[in-house]
Enzyme design. Sequence first.
Site, mmCIF file in Angstrom:
data_model
loop_
_atom_site.group_PDB
_atom_site.id
_atom_site.type_symbol
_atom_site.label_atom_id
_atom_site.label_comp_id
_atom_site.label_asym_id
_atom_site.label_seq_id
_atom_site.Cartn_x
_atom_site.Cartn_y
_atom_site.Cartn_z
ATOM 1 N N LYS A 49 0.841 -1.221 0.000
ATOM 2 C CA LYS A 49 0.000 0.000 0.000
ATOM 3 C C LYS A 49 0.867 1.259 0.000
ATOM 4 N N GLY A 175 -0.746 -14.829 -13.425
ATOM 5 C CA GLY A 175 -1.845 -14.739 -12.460
ATOM 6 C C GLY A 175 -2.571 -13.408 -12.619
ATOM 7 N N PHE A 178 -5.346 -10.938 -6.652
ATOM 8 C CA PHE A 178 -5.066 -9.770 -5.808
ATOM 9 C C PHE A 178 -3.705 -9.134 -6.112
ATOM 10 N N ILE A 179 -2.645 -9.971 -6.021
ATOM 11 C CA ILE A 179 -1.288 -9.411 -6.107
ATOM 12 C C ILE A 179 -1.013 -8.877 -7.506
ATOM 13 N N SER A 180 -1.408 -9.656 -8.514
ATOM 14 C CA SER A 180 -1.194 -9.235 -9.895
ATOM 15 C C SER A 180 -1.862 -7.877 -10.144
ATOM 16 N N LEU A 181 -3.124 -7.767 -9.738
ATOM 17 C CA LEU A 181 -3.872 -6.534 -10.033
ATOM 18 C C LEU A 181 -3.327 -5.340 -9.246
ATOM 19 N N GLU A 182 -2.923 -5.592 -7.990
ATOM 20 C CA GLU A 182 -2.434 -4.462 -7.179
ATOM 21 C C GLU A 182 -1.040 -4.014 -7.627
ATOM 22 N N HIS A 437 -24.958 15.524 1.453
ATOM 23 C CA HIS A 437 -24.991 15.872 0.038
ATOM 24 C C HIS A 437 -23.867 16.859 -0.243
HETATM 25 C C1 FAD Z 1 1.768 -8.604 -1.577
HETATM 26 C C2 FAD Z 1 0.707 -8.886 -0.546
HETATM 27 C C3 FAD Z 1 -0.198 -7.886 -0.234
HETATM 28 C C4 FAD Z 1 -1.179 -8.125 0.736
HETATM 29 N N1 FAD Z 1 -2.067 -7.124 1.007
HETATM 30 C C5 FAD Z 1 -3.017 -7.326 1.941
HETATM 31 C C6 FAD Z 1 -3.927 -6.283 2.281
HETATM 32 O O1 FAD Z 1 -3.881 -5.177 1.734
HETATM 33 N N2 FAD Z 1 -4.849 -6.539 3.224
HETATM 34 C C7 FAD Z 1 -4.929 -7.738 3.861
HETATM 35 O O2 FAD Z 1 -5.790 -7.899 4.742
HETATM 36 N N3 FAD Z 1 -4.092 -8.756 3.555
HETATM 37 C C8 FAD Z 1 -3.136 -8.569 2.616
HETATM 38 N N4 FAD Z 1 -2.262 -9.581 2.322
HETATM 39 C C9 FAD Z 1 -2.429 -10.886 3.001
HETATM 40 C C10 FAD Z 1 -1.825 -10.839 4.421
HETATM 41 O O3 FAD Z 1 -0.480 -10.444 4.344
HETATM 42 C C11 FAD Z 1 -1.962 -12.197 5.102
HETATM 43 O O4 FAD Z 1 -3.295 -12.635 5.049
HETATM 44 C C12 FAD Z 1 -1.520 -12.113 6.551
HETATM 45 O O5 FAD Z 1 -0.194 -11.674 6.637
HETATM 46 C C13 FAD Z 1 -1.685 -13.478 7.251
HETATM 47 O O6 FAD Z 1 -1.169 -13.401 8.547
HETATM 48 P P1 FAD Z 1 -0.575 -14.701 9.267
HETATM 49 O O7 FAD Z 1 -0.102 -14.249 10.599
HETATM 50 O O8 FAD Z 1 -1.561 -15.791 9.176
HETATM 51 O O9 FAD Z 1 0.662 -15.143 8.383
HETATM 52 P P2 FAD Z 1 2.057 -14.361 8.130
HETATM 53 O O10 FAD Z 1 1.874 -12.889 8.205
HETATM 54 O O11 FAD Z 1 2.633 -14.926 6.893
HETATM 55 O O12 FAD Z 1 2.943 -14.782 9.394
HETATM 56 C C14 FAD Z 1 3.449 -16.074 9.571
HETATM 57 C C15 FAD Z 1 4.836 -15.961 10.175
HETATM 58 O O13 FAD Z 1 5.249 -17.237 10.639
HETATM 59 C C16 FAD Z 1 6.636 -17.382 10.402
HETATM 60 N N5 FAD Z 1 6.932 -18.824 10.404
HETATM 61 C C17 FAD Z 1 6.479 -19.760 9.530
HETATM 62 N N6 FAD Z 1 6.913 -20.988 9.898
HETATM 63 C C18 FAD Z 1 7.655 -20.827 11.007
HETATM 64 C C19 FAD Z 1 8.359 -21.718 11.858
HETATM 65 N N7 FAD Z 1 8.376 -23.034 11.629
HETATM 66 N N8 FAD Z 1 9.026 -21.199 12.928
HETATM 67 C C20 FAD Z 1 9.032 -19.869 13.182
HETATM 68 N N9 FAD Z 1 8.377 -18.981 12.409
HETATM 69 C C21 FAD Z 1 7.685 -19.456 11.344
HETATM 70 C C22 FAD Z 1 6.827 -16.713 9.051
HETATM 71 O O14 FAD Z 1 8.186 -16.329 8.866
HETATM 72 C C23 FAD Z 1 5.890 -15.505 9.178
HETATM 73 O O15 FAD Z 1 6.554 -14.365 9.663
HETATM 74 C C24 FAD Z 1 -1.251 -9.383 1.388
HETATM 75 C C25 FAD Z 1 -0.329 -10.389 1.074
HETATM 76 C C26 FAD Z 1 0.650 -10.142 0.136
HETATM 77 C C27 FAD Z 1 1.653 -11.222 -0.178
HETATM 78 N N1 NAD Z 2 -5.817 -6.352 -0.693
HETATM 79 C C1 NAD Z 2 -5.687 -7.553 -0.149
HETATM 80 O O1 NAD Z 2 -6.392 -7.926 0.783
HETATM 81 C C2 NAD Z 2 -4.632 -8.497 -0.675
HETATM 82 C C3 NAD Z 2 -3.655 -8.041 -1.544
HETATM 83 C C4 NAD Z 2 -2.699 -8.945 -2.014
HETATM 84 C C5 NAD Z 2 -2.745 -10.273 -1.613
HETATM 85 N N2 NAD Z 2 -3.722 -10.663 -0.765
HETATM 86 C C6 NAD Z 2 -3.814 -12.077 -0.356
HETATM 87 O O2 NAD Z 2 -2.724 -12.796 -0.873
HETATM 88 C C7 NAD Z 2 -3.163 -14.016 -1.420
HETATM 89 C C8 NAD Z 2 -2.317 -14.356 -2.625
HETATM 90 O O3 NAD Z 2 -2.583 -13.467 -3.692
HETATM 91 P P1 NAD Z 2 -2.429 -13.970 -5.188
HETATM 92 O O4 NAD Z 2 -2.732 -12.826 -6.084
HETATM 93 O O5 NAD Z 2 -1.155 -14.699 -5.344
HETATM 94 O O6 NAD Z 2 -3.549 -15.097 -5.278
HETATM 95 P P2 NAD Z 2 -5.011 -15.094 -5.956
HETATM 96 O O7 NAD Z 2 -5.617 -16.376 -5.552
HETATM 97 O O8 NAD Z 2 -5.734 -13.835 -5.690
HETATM 98 O O9 NAD Z 2 -4.712 -15.108 -7.524
HETATM 99 C C9 NAD Z 2 -3.991 -16.160 -8.127
HETATM 100 C C10 NAD Z 2 -4.065 -16.017 -9.637
HETATM 101 O O10 NAD Z 2 -3.206 -16.961 -10.238
HETATM 102 C C11 NAD Z 2 -3.927 -17.750 -11.182
HETATM 103 N N3 NAD Z 2 -3.336 -19.088 -11.156
HETATM 104 C C12 NAD Z 2 -3.433 -20.000 -10.164
HETATM 105 N N4 NAD Z 2 -2.739 -21.100 -10.470
HETATM 106 C C13 NAD Z 2 -2.170 -20.870 -11.676
HETATM 107 C C14 NAD Z 2 -1.321 -21.633 -12.519
HETATM 108 N N5 NAD Z 2 -0.950 -22.877 -12.204
HETATM 109 N N6 NAD Z 2 -0.919 -21.078 -13.671
HETATM 110 C C15 NAD Z 2 -1.309 -19.825 -14.002
HETATM 111 N N7 NAD Z 2 -2.111 -19.049 -13.263
HETATM 112 C C16 NAD Z 2 -2.541 -19.571 -12.108
HETATM 113 C C17 NAD Z 2 -5.359 -17.712 -10.685
HETATM 114 O O11 NAD Z 2 -6.262 -17.982 -11.731
HETATM 115 C C18 NAD Z 2 -5.447 -16.266 -10.195
HETATM 116 O O12 NAD Z 2 -5.656 -15.388 -11.266
HETATM 117 C C19 NAD Z 2 -4.637 -13.854 -1.734
HETATM 118 O O13 NAD Z 2 -5.329 -14.988 -1.302
HETATM 119 C C20 NAD Z 2 -5.082 -12.633 -0.988
HETATM 120 O O14 NAD Z 2 -6.024 -12.911 0.013
HETATM 121 C C21 NAD Z 2 -4.668 -9.819 -0.291
#
Ligand code: FAD
Ligand code: NAD
Length: 461
Positions: A49, A175, A178-182, A437
């Site tokens: 973000k 893909g 979410f990630i692709s579009l953002e 409004h």
């Molecule tokens: C690019 C991107 C953008 C995102 N944007 C948003 C968003 O805008 N809004 C939103 O709500 N969500 C967003 N998400 C999703 C969000 O980040 C996750 O849903 C959230 O972080 C999940 O929290 P968690 O604690 O379950 O896992 P994580 O945050 O992944 O935490 C798990 C932690 O466990 C640690 N761990 C794993 N295994 C072990 C082990 N064996 N020993 C010790 N430590 C370990 C990992 O290193 C990690 O730090 C985004 C994700 C990505 C990738």
């Molecule tokens: N704003 C947010 O809340 C936010 C932002 C970023 C990520 N996230 C979280 O992170 C997670 C991961 O995001 P993401 O964009 O990787 O997953 P996603 O599930 O949103 O999208 C995955 C994309 O990859 C495609 N795909 C899946 N398997 C494939 C394959 N074998 N070959 C080609 N295309 C394939 C799917 O059709 C889809 O378009 C999401 O579940 C989301 O909840 C959240």
Amino acid sequence: MKEYDILVIGAGAGTKLVTPPSQIGKRVAVFEKETPGGTCLNRGCIPSKMVIYPSELLRLRKESRRFGIYDAEAPTFDVNSIFKRVNATVKSDSNSIPVAYDKNPNIHYYPKKVWFQASKILTDGEETYTAKHIFVVTGTRPYIPNIPGLKDTPFWTSREALSPDVFPKSLLILGAGFISLELGAAYQAYGCQVTGLTRGEVLKHADGEIKKELNAHLPFPIHTDFTFSSVEYKNKVFRVHGKNKEGNEVFLEAEQLLVATGIKPNTEELHLENTKIQVNAEGYILVDDTLQTTEPGVYAFGDVIGRYFFRHSANYEGEYLFEHLFGQKSQKPILYPPMPEAIFTYPQIASVGKTEEELQSENIPYYKGVNPYSSSATGMARLSHSGFVKVLVSKETEQLLGAHIIGEEAANLLHQILMGMYLKATLDDYLGMIYIHPAISEITRNAFRKVREQKLKEGKL
Ligand SMILES: Cc1cc2nc3c(=O)[nH]c(=O)nc-3n(C[C@H](O)[C@H](O)[C@H](O)COP(=O)(O)OP(=O)(O)OC[C@H]3O[C@@H](n4cnc5c(N)ncnc54)[C@H](O)[C@@H]3O)c2cc1C
Ligand SMILES: NC(=O)c1ccc[n+]([C@@H]2O[C@H](COP(=O)([O-])OP(=O)(O)OC[C@H]3O[C@@H](n4cnc5c(N)ncnc54)[C@H](O)[C@@H]3O)[C@@H](O)[C@H]2O)c1
């Protein structure tokens, strides 16, 4: 063996079970194998973000031409310094977590990987740890599809895309979720030539009309229904081969390749075979309706249980567990309020509840109100040429079943609807209140008016 009241694996949303219990005297050990703060802080929500917001300023600047505002000169910006600033902020925030923990005698922070040696015993390979309550909050990591050649290339996942060494001139994204579009929209706004490739459709899970509108206003071109055959990297160029929608063999090239094809759970390294903890076919941990795993006293939440993949849902589950196990009001089972989601792309998308397609397939009778941004006073001021608010209201209760918004400030706009949905507001409630409004919220009011019109047409007063 070291004994605690609570062990937490993963310092992402897992932190919800660290400081709060420590404040009521529980001795907590928290283990983190990477940097504290988890995916959201280090390589997810926060840095994305922070990168997206300035890119939106660039877009707005372009948009201002439609209002007759012209800048003689192109904007100057250093995209590398934007990323540097973002990463420095994230690093400093992450570093502050163990510093705060060190000051709390009830918290022991272990910067290491742990796994299960036995049912309620964790090990880091040297020391062992046990506690009455263990929380597994290990999250997910990017899923890399098995496309021939891909693994031998220096492709990016979102991790690298949020801290690029060099900002590329062109980017292919596998893909279209979410990630692709953002990240694709942000990269495009910063001047990178972005192309998406996906095997199915764009944003598969979204409401059909949202998808249609998004496809008409994509922030960058996306090839859908693409069948990948191979990926190669030669002379610093990525080449993706496959069959396009029309069935023709094609290849696309770019300086960089981002794989954003979903996620997989971090459960393999936990040695769950040493416990009674069970996982589903995809590896997500099975929990009951109190988030307890099949091993008594061991709980799991967040991404690793595969229910929702948001930081807000993981936080909600962590807060529930604290109250349920250590708080005043034990709530059993966990009851999720309507779970919202937003995609911070361009145009922005926000959603809650059922899609129209789900209502149809479940035979749930509904009224529908769709109001374009352009049919509102603020839409006129903003020269809105796209976007709408869609509300789906139960014919039976007149409460909201789903809401889907595409357009400016969609995520913020959803919140007033969300509040109503949480409080079980009816159509009359949404239409009974006074809207400022001409605030953007009037767009949602007008969608509810459309529902009322439909109801009247059907002869219902
Ligand atoms: C690019 C991107 C953008 C995102 N944007 C948003 C968003 O805008 N809004 C939103 O709500 N969500 C967003 N998400 C999703 C969000 O980040 C996750 O849903 C959230 O972080 C999940 O929290 P968690 O604690 O379950 O896992 P994580 O945050 O992944 O935490 C798990 C932690 O466990 C640690 N761990 C794993 N295994 C072990 C082990 N064996 N020993 C010790 N430590 C370990 C990992 O290193 C990690 O730090 C985004 C994700 C990505 C990738
Ligand atoms: N704003 C947010 O809340 C936010 C932002 C970023 C990520 N996230 C979280 O992170 C997670 C991961 O995001 P993401 O964009 O990787 O997953 P996603 O599930 O949103 O999208 C995955 C994309 O990859 C495609 N795909 C899946 N398997 C494939 C394959 N074998 N070959 C080609 N295309 C394939 C799917 O059709 C889809 O378009 C999401 O579940 C989301 O909840 C959240």
